[in-house]
Write an enzyme that holds these catalytic residues in place. Structure first.
Site, short mmCIF file in Angstrom:
data_model
loop_
_atom_site.label_atom_id
_atom_site.label_comp_id
_atom_site.label_asym_id
_atom_site.label_seq_id
_atom_site.Cartn_x
_atom_site.Cartn_y
_atom_site.Cartn_z
N VAL A 152 -8.45 -8.56 6.83
CA VAL A 152 -8.88 -8.77 8.22
C VAL A 152 -8.88 -10.26 8.53
CG1 VAL A 152 -10.23 -6.72 8.69
CG2 VAL A 152 -11.18 -8.53 7.28
N THR A 153 -8.21 -11.01 7.66
CA THR A 153 -8.21 -12.46 7.80
C THR A 153 -7.78 -12.89 9.20
OG1 THR A 153 -7.64 -12.60 5.50
CG2 THR A 153 -7.38 -14.59 6.78
N GLN A 154 -8.56 -13.75 9.77
CA GLN A 154 -8.32 -14.18 11.14
C GLN A 154 -8.15 -15.68 11.13
OE1 GLN A 154 -12.07 -14.35 12.95
NE2 GLN A 154 -12.99 -14.30 10.95
#
Lengths: 264, 272
Positions: free
Chosen positions: B32-34
């Protein structure tokens, strides 16, 4: 898979889901990608004596070329009955990624406290050392990026130092330096604590030279060694400095000393 | 003729392309790296003899675009603690909402034995800055452990359980530290050296008066506006003391002097 196709000429892709090509690689380099680790610098040092152990660490916390804090301790009393750690018998030092170091310290402290409440006695260094290794190895595939050193007095009252790598390999040693300036301090320790490369003058030629006999160092000598080691490290490593925190573990308890180091 | 039985009845690769099995890829960590989108720049703070002064400008940037010019990046908690946010603004709003909820819960769960009029006892039973600092550290560290970080660098100012002034910092990896003066982002390079001239140690900070501390912070905000391209001349300033928080959210930089700009040569469209 292709070796089972029986048709070397048609060795194309096989129809297996596990081998299906994946298209989830990021397109081009992204500007930010989250890296869960950083190195917060600093250095630690532990030396075991005949009836004492000295654990030390500098108090600087860095990120890159910035100094975040000039007083952020890396050496902690572990496993006292209360949070002030007045009756603690063990000392842990952590260096590397500060957030992981802190999490590791808190886990080990909680475990030592539980042991103390359940058994009515403090955990031995040997037991705690094995437990710390297990804690580190449990996170083998997302490790605590911290170099830990555990110090205390063993069952015979002798100084004990256990050193670790981030995934839990450990060993009992006479002395160990960890962190940014480990490579600067460790050879100095080899020479000054274990008398490596020290020979008795005139005792022979080449291999016949006799090694200087090892003897246990006094507390005063060890304290001086620690200060000298850090003064040297501060000169040559930018991530080390500001303050020197020392914990001296004897059968009387744990003494804490904080001395100034260069702040440049 | 394809002789491999496992290929029979399936769409041919040379006609339809290789099978895209990416949606089946359920092994490995959830990613879910943003990355930060709308961001706030530096937050700076310095301790003085009876409290802490903190400041941050009112800009939220969208990349290099000055997108929102009236964003309050200093938030208060229970009227005793100030929290300054640098980094992603939506993550800041999430955290602010979360802390607001926490404050409401805390107020309902106040100890019934405590006399409502006894302000001292009431304060002692509430979450203090030390608690909030620790809480935020745990929260940020947990989020980094699940590879879903809150992209902020936070400063917390207030008083700890021993009623001593506390100034702490927590970043997106859960690294936390305290210091007599703190700055996030560009401030760490531009403002921190100025602040350290006045408060190098805790003892030095304990000698600073409130007026001196506010003066240093205003000077630093000016330097930041001169050199940080993602900054604004409108800013918020908070002064935390035992008596509470004075928060001014629409301050204007005073006595700017751009005379130095004339002497800058060597880039841009200048020819001389």
């Amino acid at each position: 898979m292709a070796m089972f196709s029986q048709n070397p000429l048609l060795n194309g892709p096989n129809y297996s889901f596990s081998e299906a090509p994946k298209f989830n690689a990021p397109e081009g380099a992204r500007e930010h990608r989250f890296d869960p680790y950083t190195d917060n610098g600093g250095s630690t040092l532990a030396i075991a004596g005949a009836d004492f152990t000295i654990m030390a660490g500098d108090t600087r916390l860095t990120s890159g070329y910035s100094i975040n804090s000039r007083f952020h301790p890396k050496v902690f009393k572990i496993g006292g009955t209360t949070s002030d750690q007045k009756d603690a018998t063990l000392v842990l030092s952590v260096v590397g990624f500060a957030a992981d170091g802190e999490a590791l310290k808190e886990r080990l402290d909680a475990i030592c406290k539980m042991y103390r409440y359940r058994h009515g006695k403090p955990m031995s260094v040997k037991a705690c050392a094995q437990r710390l290794s297990t804690i580190l190895y449990q996170k083998r595939f997302f490790p605590y990026y911290a170099y830990a050193i555990l110090g205390g007095l063993d069952e015979e009252g002798k100084g004990a130092v256990y050193s670790y790598d981030p995934v839990g390999s450990y060993e009992r040693e006479q002395c160990r330096a960890g962190g940014a300036a480990a490579s600067l301090i460790m050879p100095f320790l080899d020479n000054q604590v274990n008398f490596k490369n020290q020979f008795i003058p005139g005792s022979g030629e080449g291999h016949a030279l006799q090694e200087r006999e090892r003897r246990p160092l006094s507390r005063q000598e060890v304290e001086t060694l620690v200060k000298d080691a850090f003064d040297g490290a501060v000169e040559r490593h930018i991530e080390v400095g500001d303050g020197l925190q020392m914990m001296i573990i004897t059968k009387e308890g744990i003494e804490e000393v904080v001395l100034p180091l260069k702040k440049d | 003729m394809d002789h491999r039985p496992q290929a029979w009845g399936r769409p041919r690769d040379d006609v339809y392309g290789a099978y895209d099995g990416s949606y089946l890829n359920n092994s490995g960590p959830r990613t879910v790296t943003q990355s930060p989108v709308v961001t706030g720049t530096s937050v700076i703070a310095i301790k003085f003899k009876d409290g802490i002064v903190m400041a941050a400008d009112n800009l939220a940037s969208y990349g290099s675009l000055a997108r929102f010019t009236d964003v309050k990046r200093l938030r208060t908690f229970l009227g005793t603690t100030v929290i300054g946010f640098g980094g992603d603004v939506s993550d800041m709003q999430f955290l602010d909402r979360h802390l607001e909820e926490l404050a409401v819960d805390e107020s309902y769960e106040a100890e019934p034995t405590i006399d409502e009029d006894d302000q001292e006892a009431k304060k002692a039973s509430q979450l203090n800055a030390g608690n909030i600092y620790r809480y935020l550290q745990k929260l940020m560290y947990q989020r980094r452990n699940s590879f879903d970080p809150l992209w902020n660098h936070i400063l917390v100012a207030g008083f700890d359980s021993a009623s001593k002034p506390l100034l702490g910092s927590v970043d997106l990896r859960g690294t936390s530290f305290t210091s007599p003066s703190l700055a996030t982002g560009f401030g760490a390079a531009l403002a921190q050296p100025i602040m350290r001239k006045y408060a190098a140690t805790e003892e030095d900070a304990a000698k600073l008066t409130r007026e001196q501390a506010v003066g240093v912070i205003k000077e630093c905000m000016k330097v930041l506006f001169y050199r940080d391209a993602r900054s604004l001349d409108r800013y918020s300033i908070a002064i935390v003391t035992k008596d509470g928080i004075e928060l001014k959210e629409d301050e204007q930089l005073e006595k700017q002097s751009w005379a130095f700009a004339e002497r800058i040569k060597g880039y841009g469209t200048q020819t001389v």
